[in-house]
Design an enzyme around this catalytic site. Structure first.
Site, PDB file in Angstrom:
ATOM      1  N   LYS A 211      45.160  27.809  36.383  1.00  0.00           N
ATOM      2  CA  LYS A 211      44.181  26.735  36.526  1.00  0.00           C
ATOM      3  C   LYS A 211      43.620  26.274  35.182  1.00  0.00           C
ATOM      4  O   LYS A 211      43.556  25.076  34.914  1.00  0.00           O
ATOM      5  CB  LYS A 211      43.041  27.201  37.451  1.00  0.00           C
ATOM      6  CG  LYS A 211      43.487  27.505  38.871  1.00  0.00           C
ATOM      7  CD  LYS A 211      42.335  27.965  39.735  1.00  0.00           C
ATOM      8  CE  LYS A 211      41.750  29.271  39.273  1.00  0.00           C
ATOM      9  NZ  LYS A 211      42.719  30.395  39.299  1.00  0.00           N
TER      10      LYS A 211
ATOM     11  N   GLU B  91      36.351  26.755  36.493  1.00  0.00           N
ATOM     12  CA  GLU B  91      35.623  27.749  37.306  1.00  0.00           C
ATOM     13  C   GLU B  91      34.629  27.068  38.258  1.00  0.00           C
ATOM     14  O   GLU B  91      33.481  27.494  38.421  1.00  0.00           O
ATOM     15  CB  GLU B  91      34.897  28.752  36.406  1.00  0.00           C
ATOM     16  CG  GLU B  91      35.794  29.470  35.416  1.00  0.00           C
ATOM     17  CD  GLU B  91      36.803  30.422  36.056  1.00  0.00           C
ATOM     18  OE1 GLU B  91      36.732  30.620  37.289  1.00  0.00           O
ATOM     19  OE2 GLU B  91      37.650  30.969  35.339  1.00  0.00           O
ATOM     20  N   ALA B  92      35.084  26.018  38.913  1.00  0.00           N
ATOM     21  CA  ALA B  92      34.206  25.192  39.754  1.00  0.00           C
ATOM     22  C   ALA B  92      33.669  25.941  40.963  1.00  0.00           C
ATOM     23  O   ALA B  92      32.685  25.503  41.571  1.00  0.00           O
ATOM     24  CB  ALA B  92      34.952  23.940  40.208  1.00  0.00           C
ATOM     25  N   GLN B  93      34.264  27.073  41.309  1.00  0.00           N
ATOM     26  CA  GLN B  93      33.753  27.836  42.453  1.00  0.00           C
ATOM     27  C   GLN B  93      32.329  28.329  42.223  1.00  0.00           C
ATOM     28  O   GLN B  93      31.592  28.603  43.173  1.00  0.00           O
ATOM     29  CB  GLN B  93      34.658  29.028  42.759  1.00  0.00           C
ATOM     30  CG  GLN B  93      34.637  30.159  41.742  1.00  0.00           C
ATOM     31  CD  GLN B  93      35.638  29.971  40.632  1.00  0.00           C
ATOM     32  OE1 GLN B  93      36.263  28.922  40.500  1.00  0.00           O
ATOM     33  NE2 GLN B  93      35.823  31.000  39.826  1.00  0.00           N
TER      34      GLN B  93
ATOM     35  N   MET C 235      43.818  33.656  41.527  1.00  0.00           N
ATOM     36  CA  MET C 235      43.728  33.981  40.116  1.00  0.00           C
ATOM     37  C   MET C 235      45.125  34.111  39.520  1.00  0.00           C
ATOM     38  O   MET C 235      46.078  34.488  40.200  1.00  0.00           O
ATOM     39  CB  MET C 235      42.925  35.268  39.917  1.00  0.00           C
ATOM     40  CG  MET C 235      41.489  35.121  40.394  1.00  0.00           C
ATOM     41  SD  MET C 235      40.457  36.538  40.034  1.00  0.00           S
ATOM     42  CE  MET C 235      40.223  36.328  38.269  1.00  0.00           C
TER      43      MET C 235
ATOM     44  N   SER D 259      46.940  31.633  38.612  1.00  0.00           N
ATOM     45  CA  SER D 259      47.805  30.520  39.016  1.00  0.00           C
ATOM     46  C   SER D 259      47.849  29.422  37.951  1.00  0.00           C
ATOM     47  O   SER D 259      48.438  28.373  38.182  1.00  0.00           O
ATOM     48  CB  SER D 259      47.335  29.928  40.354  1.00  0.00           C
ATOM     49  OG  SER D 259      46.000  29.460  40.252  1.00  0.00           O
TER      50      SER D 259
END
Length: 215
Positions: free
Chosen positions: A15, A105-107, A11, A13
């Site tokens: 993205k 938020e692909a996780q 988090m 970083s």
């Protein structure tokens, strides 16, 4: 050849900032992109929000049971219809199309939805850039991230630093300002009554706070 990219990092970083920059780069060259994120990410509602203050509406939200390839096809067709409706003249012999699908938020995607992303890349010949974190506050992989690590053509790490100055790789959860190491995998930051927040940490600092506990 189109590829599936997974750009991951702890988090803070950058993205979401990197995703918005990638979208801008495509559009600056006259190309069209689609932006999406899982609906479970309620922070920012229907927007992608960078911690630098930059925001942008998504083209569609992805709910847990959604078929992502079908959603993509629907919005791709909408772009084609818009070209016809506005009577856009010939673009050097090329029709308007989606140059890239960008996922924030692909996780939070399911395993099946990540499989859909690969199908979009291979069968529809459209690159997909997926941005997310690898692991939760217990250092366990999110299902979407695990599948992206298994399937992505290209893995790219976005780096950030821990409070000690080392590279951060973990995401520690704080509730009311205190570190916690038990709880549900998903708790969106700053939306809870107990004020759930996160801190990016290196392995050494994480183990110090957790008393040596992992997972």
């Amino acid at each position: 050849m189109a590829k599936l990219y997974f750009r991951y990092g702890a988090m803070n970083s950058g993205k979401s900032t990197a995703l918005l920059q990638a979208a801008y780069n495509y559009e600056e060259r006259g190309q069209h992109v689609l932006l999406a994120k899982p609906a479970i990410d309620t922070k920012g509602a229907e927007q992608i929000t960078s911690r630098l203050g930059v925001t942008r509406d998504v083209d569609f939200l992805i709910r847990p049971g959604d078929d992502v390839r079908s959603l993509f096809a629907e919005h791709r067709s909408r772009l084609h219809r818009a070209e016809v409706d506005t009577l856009i003249p010939d673009h050097g012999g090329m029709s308007i199309d989606v140059a890239c699908l960008l996922i924030d938020e692909a996780q939070f995607l399911t395993r099946e939805q990540v499989d859909d992303l690969l199908r979009i890349v291979v069968l529809d010949a459209v690159p997909v850039l997926a941005y997310g974190i690898r692991t939760d506050f217990r250092t366990q992989a999110f299902p979407g991230s695990r599948r992206l690590l298994e399937l992505a053509h290209t893995l790219e790490e976005l780096k950030t630093i821990c409070r000690c100055g080392r590279k951060a790789i973990f995401n520690a959860r704080l509730v009311g300002g205190r570190f916690v190491f038990d709880g549900d995998q998903v708790a969106i930051d700053e939306l809870s009554a107990d004020r759930v927040t996160y801190e990016s940490m290196c392995a050494e600092c994480y183990l110090r706070e957790s008393g040596g506990r992992l997972g």
